[in-house]
Design an enzyme around this catalytic site. Structure first.
Site, PDB file in Angstrom:
ATOM      1  N   ASP A   1      38.573 -44.639  49.264  1.00  0.00           N
ATOM      2  CA  ASP A   1      39.895 -44.471  48.668  1.00  0.00           C
ATOM      3  C   ASP A   1      40.466 -45.836  48.307  1.00  0.00           C
ATOM      4  O   ASP A   1      40.602 -46.704  49.163  1.00  0.00           O
ATOM      5  CB  ASP A   1      40.804 -43.760  49.690  1.00  0.00           C
ATOM      6  CG  ASP A   1      42.244 -43.670  49.210  1.00  0.00           C
ATOM      7  OD1 ASP A   1      42.469 -43.731  47.985  1.00  0.00           O
ATOM      8  OD2 ASP A   1      43.137 -43.543  50.071  1.00  0.00           O
TER       9      ASP A   1
ATOM     10  N   ASN B   1      43.527 -46.326  46.642  1.00  0.00           N
ATOM     11  CA  ASN B   1      44.986 -46.432  46.444  1.00  0.00           C
ATOM     12  C   ASN B   1      45.814 -45.818  47.573  1.00  0.00           C
ATOM     13  O   ASN B   1      47.012 -45.583  47.419  1.00  0.00           O
ATOM     14  CB  ASN B   1      45.376 -45.797  45.102  1.00  0.00           C
ATOM     15  CG  ASN B   1      45.067 -44.307  45.069  1.00  0.00           C
ATOM     16  OD1 ASN B   1      44.442 -43.783  45.989  1.00  0.00           O
ATOM     17  ND2 ASN B   1      45.500 -43.635  44.032  1.00  0.00           N
TER      18      ASN B   1
ATOM     19  N   ASP C   1      45.988 -42.868  48.961  1.00  0.00           N
ATOM     20  CA  ASP C   1      46.460 -41.476  49.016  1.00  0.00           C
ATOM     21  C   ASP C   1      45.569 -40.593  49.899  1.00  0.00           C
ATOM     22  O   ASP C   1      45.777 -39.379  49.990  1.00  0.00           O
ATOM     23  CB  ASP C   1      46.590 -40.873  47.605  1.00  0.00           C
ATOM     24  CG  ASP C   1      45.248 -40.729  46.905  1.00  0.00           C
ATOM     25  OD1 ASP C   1      44.218 -41.168  47.463  1.00  0.00           O
ATOM     26  OD2 ASP C   1      45.235 -40.171  45.786  1.00  0.00           O
TER      27      ASP C   1
ATOM     28  N   ASP D   1      38.095 -42.096  45.393  1.00  0.00           N
ATOM     29  CA  ASP D   1      38.319 -42.117  43.939  1.00  0.00           C
ATOM     30  C   ASP D   1      37.301 -43.027  43.253  1.00  0.00           C
ATOM     31  O   ASP D   1      36.503 -43.699  43.905  1.00  0.00           O
ATOM     32  CB  ASP D   1      39.763 -42.564  43.635  1.00  0.00           C
ATOM     33  CG  ASP D   1      40.166 -43.766  44.463  1.00  0.00           C
ATOM     34  OD1 ASP D   1      39.420 -44.761  44.446  1.00  0.00           O
ATOM     35  OD2 ASP D   1      41.221 -43.717  45.149  1.00  0.00           O
TER      36      ASP D   1
ATOM     37  N   ASP E   1      24.143 -27.630  39.239  1.00  0.00           N
ATOM     38  CA  ASP E   1      24.594 -26.743  40.316  1.00  0.00           C
ATOM     39  C   ASP E   1      24.050 -25.322  40.145  1.00  0.00           C
ATOM     40  O   ASP E   1      24.187 -24.733  39.066  1.00  0.00           O
ATOM     41  CB  ASP E   1      26.131 -26.718  40.288  1.00  0.00           C
ATOM     42  CG  ASP E   1      26.734 -26.159  41.549  1.00  0.00           C
ATOM     43  OD1 ASP E   1      26.564 -26.781  42.605  1.00  0.00           O
ATOM     44  OD2 ASP E   1      27.384 -25.099  41.479  1.00  0.00           O
TER      45      ASP E   1
ATOM     46  N   GLU F   1      19.545 -27.648  41.070  1.00  0.00           N
ATOM     47  CA  GLU F   1      19.756 -27.128  42.421  1.00  0.00           C
ATOM     48  C   GLU F   1      19.246 -25.690  42.400  1.00  0.00           C
ATOM     49  O   GLU F   1      19.838 -24.828  41.762  1.00  0.00           O
ATOM     50  CB  GLU F   1      21.229 -27.169  42.820  1.00  0.00           C
ATOM     51  CG  GLU F   1      21.385 -26.873  44.307  1.00  0.00           C
ATOM     52  CD  GLU F   1      22.722 -26.268  44.671  1.00  0.00           C
ATOM     53  OE1 GLU F   1      23.138 -26.408  45.822  1.00  0.00           O
ATOM     54  OE2 GLU F   1      23.358 -25.634  43.803  1.00  0.00           O
TER      55      GLU F   1
HETATM   56  O1  TEU Z   1      25.813 -24.991  46.268  1.00  0.00           O
HETATM   57  C1  TEU Z   1      25.154 -23.775  46.275  1.00  0.00           C
HETATM   58  C2  TEU Z   1      24.239 -23.639  47.417  1.00  0.00           C
HETATM   59  O2  TEU Z   1      23.067 -23.769  47.215  1.00  0.00           O
HETATM   60  C3  TEU Z   1      24.703 -23.391  48.812  1.00  0.00           C
HETATM   61  O3  TEU Z   1      24.271 -24.452  49.637  1.00  0.00           O
HETATM   62  C4  TEU Z   1      26.178 -23.105  48.956  1.00  0.00           C
HETATM   63  O4  TEU Z   1      26.906 -24.283  48.987  1.00  0.00           O
HETATM   64  C5  TEU Z   1      26.536 -22.368  50.222  1.00  0.00           C
HETATM   65  O5  TEU Z   1      26.233 -23.165  51.316  1.00  0.00           O
HETATM   66  C6  TEU Z   1      25.933 -21.001  50.277  1.00  0.00           C
HETATM   67  O6  TEU Z   1      26.063 -20.461  51.552  1.00  0.00           O
HETATM   68  C7  TEU Z   1      26.435 -25.475  45.116  1.00  0.00           C
HETATM   69  C8  TEU Z   1      27.240 -26.712  45.468  1.00  0.00           C
HETATM   70  O7  TEU Z   1      26.379 -27.709  45.920  1.00  0.00           O
HETATM   71  C9  TEU Z   1      28.276 -26.338  46.468  1.00  0.00           C
HETATM   72  O8  TEU Z   1      29.003 -27.444  46.944  1.00  0.00           O
HETATM   73  C10 TEU Z   1      29.202 -25.343  45.796  1.00  0.00           C
HETATM   74  O9  TEU Z   1      30.124 -24.864  46.738  1.00  0.00           O
HETATM   75  C11 TEU Z   1      28.446 -24.171  45.187  1.00  0.00           C
HETATM   76  O10 TEU Z   1      27.267 -24.533  44.503  1.00  0.00           O
HETATM   77  C12 TEU Z   1      29.315 -23.496  44.169  1.00  0.00           C
HETATM   78  O11 TEU Z   1      29.497 -24.340  43.065  1.00  0.00           O
HETATM   79 CA    CA Z   2      42.627 -42.305  46.162  1.00  0.00          CA
END
Ligand code: TEU
Ligand code: CA
Length: 556
Positions: free
Chosen positions: A23, A25, A27, A31, A201, A255
C-alpha cells in the site's frame, strides 16, 4: 533464452495479488504504485514475469474477479497513468507483465449486464444466459461455487440468469459471437499497451452444456468437471488464438479448474493453437479438494507430478505451482510451518517447484515462507467463499461452526490474501494505515527485510534456485524421472538433457534418515543443499529433516 524456444518456457513467474502486495498511500489497500515501489525486491529475487491478479474497475464482490469495466483501473489501485508507469518500470527491469483475463463472467454492474437485465429485447440480453424457471424454481440444479444455486431470479424480466460463482458474477454467453468479439477487443487493448499475455480465469468454463441438463449423482458435488467440458471450449480457444494470441505472440495460461490431467494436452498441444499452458488443480488441491482438510501421501503427490509431466509430451508445456490466491499457504499446506521446520520445509518445496519440467509460479509471500494466518473466528475472514460456506453449512445446521472453522483454519483462501510481510514494523510495513485484512502477527519474525540480509533465508534459497534454473537447461527442459515413486517420504528424481543429468533429493519429513540411491546412482558435485552435503561419489546419503539438494549425477 534458447534459440527457437518460446521465452515463457524458460520464465519464472511471480504472482501479485495487488490488494495485499504493498500500500503506497495509507488507505490499507495495496495499489499499483506500491508494486512499482517494490520492483527491486522482485528483481533481486530474479523472476522475469509477473502475473497480476485483476487490477480492473470492480465493485469487489470477489476482490476484482467481478469486473465492471475491462478498460479501467480499479480506483483503489490507482489510475491508468500509474499502470503505464508500473509497466514501463517492469519492462526497464526486464520483467514482463501478464494480466488476469476474467471473461467467463463479468460483474453484475458491468454496463452489458445492466443493459441485459433491463428488458428481454435489449440488444445486450444475449450477452448473458437467461432462462425461464422450472416449477417456480431455478432452471436446473447447478450449484454455485460460493453457495446456493447457480441461478438468480430477476423480477424485472421474470427470468433467471446463470452465475457459476457469486450472484454478482453473471456468466457471459460465449455462444454469442458479439461477446467473443468484445473479449478479443479488450485483450488487444491491453496487448497494445505492451503486456505479454494473460492468465485466464476459469477459462475451461466458457462453453456451457447444450440444453443445460441437471447434474446427475456425484456431479452435484464436483460440478467443475461438467462445467469444464462444454462442447465448444476448444473451438472458442482456437478462435481466440487465431484472432488475438497468435497475431500478438502473447502467452496464455489457462486456469483449468475441472480439467483432468488426461485432458491437459487438449488445451496445450502447440499444434492445436489454443493455450501456452494451463493450471491443473489435482496437486494444489490434494490436501483440500474443497473446504475440508484431508490427509494425503507423498506417493500420491508424486503420481500426479509424473502423470502431469507425461501428458505434456513433446508438444505441450506445463505449469508448476503449490499455491495461489485461492489456496492456503504453500508451507502450511505441503510443508511443516512449526517454527523449527518452517524454513527448511519452505526451502524443500521451493526446490521442488523450481525444478519441474514446467514454468514455475511463485505466489507472493511464499518467497519468504509466509504461513497460514491463525484465524479463530468467522469475523476475521473476508472471503466471499467463506461467507457462502458459513451460510450454506453452518446456518443450515449441516456442519458445526467448530468443524467448519477448524477446517478453514487450514484451507481458506484468506490465508494467502493477508498482506505481504515486508518488515518487522507495525502491519509488516505493508501500510501506514489499517490493512483491509489483518497482517499475520508472525511478521516480526517472517519478513522480507530481515531475509534480504540473511544468506540462509528462504528468500535467498529462492534466489539461488532461480539462478540455478537459468544456468542449467536440464532443470527447465530435461526429462523427468522419479527414481523411487513409492517411497513414503524421500522424493528423488532426475532431470536429464543431452549429456547432463541432475538429481534432486527431497526429504519430506522430520526424522534423519540414511538413504541409498536406487539404480546404482551416486551423487556427484552438489549444486545447492539445505541439509548435510554428501561426499562426491557417495551412494548413501544422510537426509536430515526436510533436506533438499540438487546434484550432478555420476553412475556407479
Ligand atoms: O478461481 C476458480 C477456481 O478454480 C477455484 O479455486 C475457486 O476460487 C474456488 O476456490 C472454488 O471453490 C478463479 C479465481 O482464481 C478466483 O479467485 C475467483 O474467485 C473465481 O475464479 C471466480 O472468478
Ligand atoms: Ca492504497
Amino acid at each position: 533464452m534458447t534459440q527457437g524456444t518460446p521465452w515463457w518456457k524458460e520464465a519464472v513467474v511471480y504472482q501479485i495479488y495487488p490488494r495485499s502486495f504493498m500500500d503506497s498511500n495509507g488507505d490499507g489497500i495495496g495499489d499499483l504504485n506500491g508494486i512499482t515501489a517494490r520492483l527491486d525486491h522482485l528483481q533481486e529475487l530474479g523472476i522475469d514475469t509477473v502475473w497480476l491478479s485483476p487490477h480492473f474497475d470492480s465493485p469487489n464482490a470477489d476482490n476484482g474477479y467481478d469486473i465492471r469495466d475491462y478498460r479501467k483501473v480499479m480506483a483503489e489501485f490507482g489510475t491508468m497513468d500509474d499502470f503505464d508507469r508500473m509497466l514501463a518500470a517492469m519492462n526497464e527491469r526486464g520483467i514482463r507483465l501478464v494480466l488476469d483475463l476474467v471473461v467467463n463472467h463479468s460483474s453484475d454492474q458491468h454496463e452489458w449486464f445492466v443493459q441485459s437485465r433491463s428488458s428481454r429485447d435489449n440488444p445486450y440480453r444475449d450477452h448473458y444466459i437467461w432462462r425461464d424457471g422450472r416449477d417456480g424454481g431455478p432452471p436446473n440444479n447447478y450449484p454455485a461455487f460460493f453457495g446456493g444455486s447457480a441461478w438468480e431470479y430477476d423480477g424485472a424480466t421474470d427470468q433467471w440468469y446463470l452465475h457459476y460463482f457469486a450472484k454478482e458474477q453473471p456468466d457471459l454467453n460465449w455462444e454469442n459471437p458479439t461477446v467473443r468479439a468484445e473479449v478479443y477487443d479488450l485483450m488487444k487493448f491491453w496487448l497494445d499497451k505492451g503486456v505479454a499475455g494473460f492468465r485466464m480465469d476459469v477459462i475451461a468454463f466458457i462453453s456451457k452444456q447444450p440444453g443445460l441438463p441437471d447434474l446427475m449423482g456425484d456431479e452435484r458435488f464436483r460440478p467443475q468437471y461438467v462445467y469444464a467440458r462444454g462442447p465448444r471450449v476448444h473451438e472458442f480457444l482456437h478462435e481466440m488464438h487465431t484472432e488475438v494470441l497468435g497475431p500478438y505472440d502473447a502467452v496464455s495460461i489457462g486456469e483449468a479448474f475441472g480439467v483432468e490431467v488426461a485432458d491437459i494436452a487438449k488445451f496445450t498441444d502447440v499444434d492445436r493453437e489454443e493455450l501456452s499452458m494451463i493450471f491443473q488443480f489435482d496437486l494444489v488441491r490434494l490436501g483440500h479438494p474443497h473446504w475440508r482438510q484431508q490427509s494425503f501421501t507423498w506417493p500420491e503427490f508424486k503420481r500426479i507430478v509424473a502423470d502431469t509431466d507425461a501428458v505434456a509430451g513433446a508438444s505441450g508445456w506445463n505449469t508448476s505451482f503449490l499455491a495461489n490466491h485461492d489456496n492456503p499457504r504453500m508451507v502450511s499446506q505441503f510443508g511443516d510451518d512449526r517454527p523449527e521446520w518452517r524454513e527448511r520445509s519452505a526451502k524443500a518445496l521451493a526446490t521442488w517447484n523450481l525444478t519441474q519440467r514446467a514454468t514455475p509460479f511463485i505466489y507472493q509471500g511464499d518467497e519468504i515462507g509466509m504461513t497460514n494466518y491463525p484465524f479463530t473466528s468467522i469475523e476475521q475472514y473476508d472471503d466471499v467463499e467463506v461467507r457462502g460456506l458459513w451460510r450454506g453449512l453452518v446456518e443450515t445446521g449441516k456442519v458445526s461452526a467448530e468443524e467448519l472453522l477448524a477446517n478453514l483454519a487450514q484451507t481458506s483462501r484468506d490465508h494467502s490474501r493477508t498482506p505481504v510481510q515486508w518488515t518487522a514494523d507495525a502491519h509488516g510495513g505493508f501500510t501506514t494505515g489499517t490493512p483491509w485484512l489483518a497482517v499475520n502477527p508472525n511478521h516480526t519474525s517472517i519478513n522480507a527485510e530481515s531475509q534480504r540480509d540473511d544468506p540462509d533465508s528462504v528468500f535467498h534459497h529462492h534466489r539461488a534456485l532461480i539462478a540455478l534454473r537459468r544456468s542449467h537447461r536440464a532443470l527447465v527442459h530435461g526429462a523427468y524421472r522419479d527414481l523411487d515413486p513409492e517411497h513414503p517420504y524421500v522424493y528423488a528424481y532426475t532431470r536429464t538433457l543431452d549429456d547432463e543429468t541432475l538429481l534432486v533429493l527431497l526429504h519430506l519429513g522430520t526424522e534423519t534418515h540414511e538413504y541409498t540411491l536406487p539404480h546404482g546412482l551416486r551423487v556427484g558435485d552438489t549444486l545447492i543443499a539445505c541439509g548435510r552435503v554428501p561426499e562426491p561419489g557417495a551412494a548413501t546419503v544422510t537426509l536430515e529433516g526436510w533436506h533438499s539438494s540438487i546434484h550432478v549425477v555420476s553412475h556407479g
